[in-house]
Write a protein that holds these residues in place. Sequence first.
Motif, PDB file in Angstrom:
ATOM      1  N   SER A 199     -16.513  26.224  32.266  1.00  0.00           N
ATOM      2  CA  SER A 199     -16.224  25.225  33.297  1.00  0.00           C
ATOM      3  C   SER A 199     -17.525  24.665  33.862  1.00  0.00           C
ATOM      4  O   SER A 199     -18.578  25.311  33.813  1.00  0.00           O
ATOM      5  CB  SER A 199     -15.395  25.836  34.422  1.00  0.00           C
ATOM      6  N   ASP A 200     -17.433  23.462  34.429  1.00  0.00           N
ATOM      7  CA  ASP A 200     -18.626  22.801  34.951  1.00  0.00           C
ATOM      8  C   ASP A 200     -19.313  23.599  36.046  1.00  0.00           C
ATOM      9  O   ASP A 200     -20.522  23.496  36.231  1.00  0.00           O
ATOM     10  CB  ASP A 200     -18.258  21.412  35.499  1.00  0.00           C
ATOM     11  N   THR A 201     -18.544  24.382  36.785  1.00  0.00           N
ATOM     12  CA  THR A 201     -19.117  25.147  37.896  1.00  0.00           C
ATOM     13  C   THR A 201     -19.623  26.526  37.480  1.00  0.00           C
ATOM     14  O   THR A 201     -20.125  27.276  38.309  1.00  0.00           O
ATOM     15  CB  THR A 201     -18.073  25.315  39.018  1.00  0.00           C
ATOM     16  N   LEU A 256     -25.285  28.009  34.275  1.00  0.00           N
ATOM     17  CA  LEU A 256     -25.900  27.545  33.036  1.00  0.00           C
ATOM     18  C   LEU A 256     -26.562  28.695  32.290  1.00  0.00           C
ATOM     19  O   LEU A 256     -26.434  28.820  31.073  1.00  0.00           O
ATOM     20  CB  LEU A 256     -26.941  26.463  33.350  1.00  0.00           C
ATOM     21  N   LYS A 289     -25.765  25.237  37.570  1.00  0.00           N
ATOM     22  CA  LYS A 289     -24.428  25.237  36.993  1.00  0.00           C
ATOM     23  C   LYS A 289     -24.466  24.480  35.660  1.00  0.00           C
ATOM     24  O   LYS A 289     -25.381  23.720  35.386  1.00  0.00           O
ATOM     25  CB  LYS A 289     -23.422  24.587  37.949  1.00  0.00           C
ATOM     26  N   LEU A 290     -23.440  24.697  34.874  1.00  0.00           N
ATOM     27  CA  LEU A 290     -23.390  24.049  33.567  1.00  0.00           C
ATOM     28  C   LEU A 290     -23.452  22.525  33.709  1.00  0.00           C
ATOM     29  O   LEU A 290     -24.120  21.845  32.929  1.00  0.00           O
ATOM     30  CB  LEU A 290     -22.115  24.466  32.830  1.00  0.00           C
ATOM     31  N   SER A 291     -22.796  21.998  34.733  1.00  0.00           N
ATOM     32  CA  SER A 291     -22.783  20.548  34.933  1.00  0.00           C
ATOM     33  C   SER A 291     -24.105  20.011  35.466  1.00  0.00           C
ATOM     34  O   SER A 291     -24.327  18.799  35.483  1.00  0.00           O
ATOM     35  CB  SER A 291     -21.669  20.161  35.902  1.00  0.00           C
ATOM     36  N   ASP A 292     -25.005  20.908  35.917  1.00  0.00           N
ATOM     37  CA  ASP A 292     -26.305  20.467  36.432  1.00  0.00           C
ATOM     38  C   ASP A 292     -27.235  20.022  35.315  1.00  0.00           C
ATOM     39  O   ASP A 292     -28.218  19.317  35.574  1.00  0.00           O
ATOM     40  CB  ASP A 292     -26.970  21.579  37.241  1.00  0.00           C
ATOM     41  N   TYR A 293     -26.958  20.470  34.092  1.00  0.00           N
ATOM     42  CA  TYR A 293     -27.741  20.017  32.941  1.00  0.00           C
ATOM     43  C   TYR A 293     -27.088  18.756  32.396  1.00  0.00           C
ATOM     44  O   TYR A 293     -25.977  18.797  31.881  1.00  0.00           O
ATOM     45  CB  TYR A 293     -27.813  21.097  31.866  1.00  0.00           C
ATOM     46  N   ARG A 294     -27.771  17.659  32.549  1.00  0.00           N
ATOM     47  CA  ARG A 294     -27.226  16.361  32.149  1.00  0.00           C
ATOM     48  C   ARG A 294     -27.888  15.909  30.857  1.00  0.00           C
ATOM     49  O   ARG A 294     -29.098  15.677  30.811  1.00  0.00           O
ATOM     50  CB  ARG A 294     -27.443  15.341  33.271  1.00  0.00           C
TER      51      ARG A 294
END
Length: 322
Positions: free
Chosen positions: A215-217, A220, A166-171
């Motif tokens: 969105s974060d979910t 990616l 997910k997009l939020s998985d890339y920190r």
Amino acid sequence: MSELFIDAGRDWIAERRAVGRTIGTETAKAYRADLASWQRYLEAQTSSAPTLSDLTAQVVKAALAEMNNAGLAPASRRRLVTTLRGLCRYLVLESRLPADPMASIEAPRAPARLPVAFTDGQISDLLATAQTEDPLARPAAPLLDVAIALILAAGGLRASEAAGLKLSDYRRGEEPSLRVVGKGRKARVVPLDPGVAEQLDVYLPWRAEHAATGSDTAPLLVRPDGRALTRDTISYRVNRLYARAGIPKPDGEAAHALRHTYALSMVDVGVPISEVQQLLGHESIATTGIYLKASASHLRTAATAPSAARLLASKPANPHHE
């Protein structure tokens, strides 16, 4: 009329999920594919849709012989035997089969084969190829291809894991990383070389331009039409990279050789095997231990010198995008 084989297979998969077994979406998909293969081979023996009464040792052995004659790889036959063995155990326990037809059947032996890894030159060629537009792609997406190569070779992810990001998985930040959900829905954090993260950052504006949502979910990795990448799409794009770069495709899943290269490079620069196990998301350290053997063998040359992450980080991404 006896119960249909494929219906029993669906019940088995549903039962495994119902009792809380660690079976994810990809595992269930693999089981269904294996059972569909068995249905085809069994049907060739029975000349009709196979039923549970057709599950005899004689029929199963005949189907296995046909698989062998068709040139099915030993690893594929071994996986199919394992799947059918699990189904038959379930059916016996449920009193839907009088006896286990797999009791006297052995799976094909696993070949004594070490993981295949790429040389530094091949990794460099692969990334350089990813940075150029694929003439057969409609449309081409070099920034996406670079992102795929980076995540697989500098993060050691499975293709299914990369597709699930997910997009939020890339920190981002001073210590960039990927949060990865692997087999059994177990999460792990994979650190990224800052140079690799910088190149992933170049991909993000392209993603924002093509994705339906930020969105974060949201996924990616997205296709040029905005849809999420699947494991099969990633494998296809990696295979295209191999072909365009003139790199022979290794046996097995295309993307997995990049994971092998990542693992071997970690072992080669002295990362403890227990830490490599965590980075790869292996359940057992025995699975990771094969990389110690590979590193000590003739494959050591293929994974020597800088780690895949540092090599990839040294190659800047092409800022141009369509």
